[in-house]
Scaffold this active site. Structure first.
Site, PDB file in Angstrom:
ATOM      1  N   ARG A 187       5.376 -19.730  63.168  1.00  0.00           N
ATOM      2  CA  ARG A 187       5.798 -20.757  64.025  1.00  0.00           C
ATOM      3  C   ARG A 187       4.746 -21.743  64.585  1.00  0.00           C
ATOM      4  O   ARG A 187       3.485 -20.897  64.724  1.00  0.00           O
ATOM      5  CB  ARG A 187       6.498 -20.049  65.668  1.00  0.00           C
ATOM      6  CG  ARG A 187       6.788 -21.113  66.554  1.00  0.00           C
ATOM      7  CD  ARG A 187       5.783 -21.281  67.482  1.00  0.00           C
ATOM      8  NE  ARG A 187       6.159 -21.924  68.842  1.00  0.00           N
ATOM      9  CZ  ARG A 187       5.357 -22.333  69.550  1.00  0.00           C
ATOM     10  NH1 ARG A 187       3.890 -22.174  69.543  1.00  0.00           N
ATOM     11  NH2 ARG A 187       5.711 -23.075  70.772  1.00  0.00           N
ATOM     12  N   GLY A 240       3.082 -24.507  67.072  1.00  0.00           N
ATOM     13  CA  GLY A 240       3.688 -25.339  68.461  1.00  0.00           C
ATOM     14  C   GLY A 240       3.038 -26.720  68.422  1.00  0.00           C
ATOM     15  O   GLY A 240       2.781 -27.169  67.346  1.00  0.00           O
ATOM     16  N   ASP A 241       2.868 -27.163  69.550  1.00  0.00           N
ATOM     17  CA  ASP A 241       2.353 -28.599  69.689  1.00  0.00           C
ATOM     18  C   ASP A 241       0.943 -28.882  69.816  1.00  0.00           C
ATOM     19  O   ASP A 241       0.316 -29.808  69.332  1.00  0.00           O
ATOM     20  CB  ASP A 241       2.799 -29.160  71.151  1.00  0.00           C
ATOM     21  CG  ASP A 241       2.493 -28.141  72.408  1.00  0.00           C
ATOM     22  OD1 ASP A 241       2.220 -26.929  72.256  1.00  0.00           O
ATOM     23  OD2 ASP A 241       1.847 -28.799  73.257  1.00  0.00           O
ATOM     24  N   THR A 277      -3.407 -20.975  76.935  1.00  0.00           N
ATOM     25  CA  THR A 277      -3.753 -22.118  76.232  1.00  0.00           C
ATOM     26  C   THR A 277      -4.975 -22.882  76.778  1.00  0.00           C
ATOM     27  O   THR A 277      -5.069 -23.125  77.965  1.00  0.00           O
ATOM     28  CB  THR A 277      -2.824 -23.057  75.773  1.00  0.00           C
ATOM     29  OG1 THR A 277      -1.641 -22.324  74.861  1.00  0.00           O
ATOM     30  CG2 THR A 277      -3.080 -24.252  74.755  1.00  0.00           C
ATOM     31  N   GLY A 325       2.118 -25.780  77.547  1.00  0.00           N
ATOM     32  CA  GLY A 325       3.328 -25.582  77.740  1.00  0.00           C
ATOM     33  C   GLY A 325       4.314 -25.445  76.826  1.00  0.00           C
ATOM     34  O   GLY A 325       3.966 -24.998  75.657  1.00  0.00           O
TER      35      GLY A 325
HETATM   36  N1  ASP Z   1       1.772 -25.260  73.964  1.00  0.00           N
HETATM   37  C1  ASP Z   1       1.528 -24.168  73.531  1.00  0.00           C
HETATM   38  C2  ASP Z   1       2.470 -23.731  72.303  1.00  0.00           C
HETATM   39  O1  ASP Z   1       3.527 -23.804  72.589  1.00  0.00           O
HETATM   40  C3  ASP Z   1       1.585 -22.711  74.336  1.00  0.00           C
HETATM   41  C4  ASP Z   1       0.887 -23.048  75.721  1.00  0.00           C
HETATM   42  O2  ASP Z   1       0.378 -24.211  75.993  1.00  0.00           O
HETATM   43  O3  ASP Z   1       1.188 -22.098  76.660  1.00  0.00           O
HETATM   44  O4  ASP Z   1       2.147 -23.161  71.368  1.00  0.00           O
END
Ligand code: ASP
Length: 341
Positions: A237, A239-240, A209, A261
């Site tokens: 899905r 994510g954040d 990311t 993360g």
């Molecule tokens: N935070 C990202 C997500 O959960 C993935 C990552 O940062 O590795 O989509």
């Protein structure tokens, strides 16, 4: 005659003095100082130190250095923190090494579904896109949502139609899929027992990311994040990374933050906003606030990852609870520095 010349000079001097003391006339066009700072990450997770091939490691550090150079170019020539964040993330989205744009990890049905967001610390405005499959640079789509719409977050087909209408570059979904990610996807797919849900990301895929935070010479902060999410994620899905307050946050009075993360933990704990809140309401300095969120809140609950954060004084924090986090910094008067472990 003499009196009118005196009056003219008096008014001119008065006007100049007013512009110096009144902050409303002193912002945005003239740099308030010569200081600028840029911080990037290329994802938390990844290999244990010593297990990554040196050639691969070099590819990553070279790309991180190139990203820092792009950002430094924008900020040192008086560009805004928002422009720097967008330019840096566009480069990282185009680089197949990172899990963002080209090179994104794949969903359980083998597609790249992308999320991105950007936030302006000066105005508090923000823009984001989620689950997009045809926009070449999701970060620019996020910027366009912020600048050209009344919304903060657009997802799926609606986001794609908006991006197309606004003249952003549209590509075939196959553009994002690199041979390396396809191979990893096939390998992971084979390991799923029939009838079972996909397992969470294999450790080696938990990286990539991208994010950037910047402070410009006008004293304004900005933050942005872009990702393909988690390997083998369920289609749909999100994510954040495109959630303002979770994966991305910026506020001139506290800090700019970009997270990476296990996204579900970052969403549930409003990670990005929490760093700012720790500073504003608990009066913690940046590093303490950032460490608190990564270790005392997220790690304590089982959520692995990291973040980059920057305050208006140019202080930097880059905590992570994973094996590694690709990251780099550059600022006026200090050379670029890149680290993995
Ligand atoms: N935070 C990202 C997500 O959960 C993935 C990552 O940062 O590795 O989509």
């Amino acid at each position: 005659m003499k009196r009118s010349v005196f009056l003219f000079v008096f008014l001119l001097a008065g006007g100049w003095l007013f512009a110096q003391v009144n902050p409303a006339t002193a912002v945005s066009t003239n740099p308030v100082n010569k200081r600028w700072v840029l911080v990037i990450h290329g994802g938390a997770g990844g290999p244990v130190k010593g297990t990554m091939k040196p050639e691969k490691e070099k590819q990553y550090t070279d790309s991180l250095n190139k990203a820092l150079k792009i950002g430094a170019g924008v900020l040192s020539s008086g560009g805004s923190s928002l422009d720097a964040v967008e330019a840096v993330i566009r480069f990282m989205e185009d680089c197949p090494l990172f899990n963002a744009g080209k090179g994104a990890v794949l969903t359980e049905d083998g597609k790249a579904e992308l999320d991105a967001s950007i936030m302006d610390g000066k105005t508090g405005k923000a823009g984001a896109v989620g689950c997009v499959t045809t926009i070449k640079n999701p970060i620019s789509a996020a910027r366009t949502v912020m600048d050209k719409s009344e919304y903060v977050l657009l997802v799926g087909n609606g986001a794609e139609t908006f991006a197309k209408t606004m003249g952003l570059q549209i590509v075939d979904p196959s553009y994002f899929i690199t041979p390396e990610r396809l191979e990893a996807w096939k390998e992971a797919k084979q390991k799923i027992p029939p009838g079972q849900p996909a397992p969470s990301s294999a450790d080696k895929e938990k990286k990539g990311t991208v994010g950037c935070v910047a402070l410009d010479t006008y004293g304004n902060l900005a933050a942005g994040t872009s990702t393909g999410g988690r390997m083998m994620k369920m289609s749909g899905r999100v994510g954040d990374s495109p959630i303002i307050g979770a994966g991305t946050y910026a506020e001139n009075n506290s800090c700019a933050v970009s997270c990476t993360g296990h996204g579900e933990f970052f969403i549930r704990n409003s990670a990005g906003f929490s760093v700012s809140a720790q500073m504003l309401y608990a009066h913690k300095p940046l590093k303490e606030a950032a460490d608190f969120v990564i270790f005392d809140i997220l790690k304590a609950k089982g959520g692995e990852g990291g973040l980059i954060a920057l305050d208006r004084e140019g202080n930097i924090a880059m905590p992570f609870s994973s094996n590694a986090m690709f990251r780099g910094t550059v600022s006026a008067g200090a050379p670029a520095e890149v680290k993995i472990y």
